[in-house]
Write an enzyme that holds these catalytic residues in place. Structure first.
Site, PDB file in Angstrom:
ATOM      1  N   LYS A  17     -10.339  -8.480   3.550  1.00 33.41           N
ATOM      2  CA  LYS A  17      -9.908  -6.965   3.304  1.00 33.41           C
ATOM      3  C   LYS A  17      -9.094  -6.419   4.232  1.00 33.41           C
ATOM      4  CE  LYS A  17     -14.276  -5.961   2.377  1.00 33.41           C
ATOM      5  NZ  LYS A  17     -15.156  -6.976   2.778  1.00 33.41           N
ATOM      6  N   LYS A  39     -10.981   3.427   5.839  1.00 30.38           N
ATOM      7  CA  LYS A  39     -12.135   2.541   5.746  1.00 30.38           C
ATOM      8  C   LYS A  39     -13.254   3.896   5.514  1.00 30.38           C
ATOM      9  CE  LYS A  39     -15.056  -1.234   7.115  1.00 30.38           C
ATOM     10  NZ  LYS A  39     -14.496  -2.227   6.094  1.00 30.38           N
TER      11      LYS A  39
END
Length: 79
Positions: A17, A39
């Site tokens: 990712k 994030k």
């Protein structure tokens, strides 16, 4: 101003990712676009007490945003 959002998701740790997100950020920056990686929730810290993936996204962004904006929720232990 036009805005596009990409949401990269995966089910496993080390699925890629962050790698894919950083590649997208770098590619879009080469097109002279303003890009930011986030994030929102991270688990596990490095020797600096921060999350390595979040730091990578922060560095790959067009501008250096405050770490707490890139990663507002940080759990010390990986899970």
């Amino acid at each position: 101003m036009n805005s596009t959002t990409f949401f990269v998701t995966g089910t496993d740790t080390d699925a890629g990712k962050t790698y894919v997100s950083q590649a997208l950020l770098h590619g879009l920056k080469q097109l002279k676009l303003q890009v930011f990686g986030f994030k929102p929730i991270a688990a596990g810290v490095d020797e600096t007490g921060l999350n390595a993936d979040a730091l990578g996204l922060q560095r790959a962004s067009s501008e250096l945003l405050p770490y707490t904006q890139v990663n507002p929720i940080l759990f010390q232990e990986p899970c």
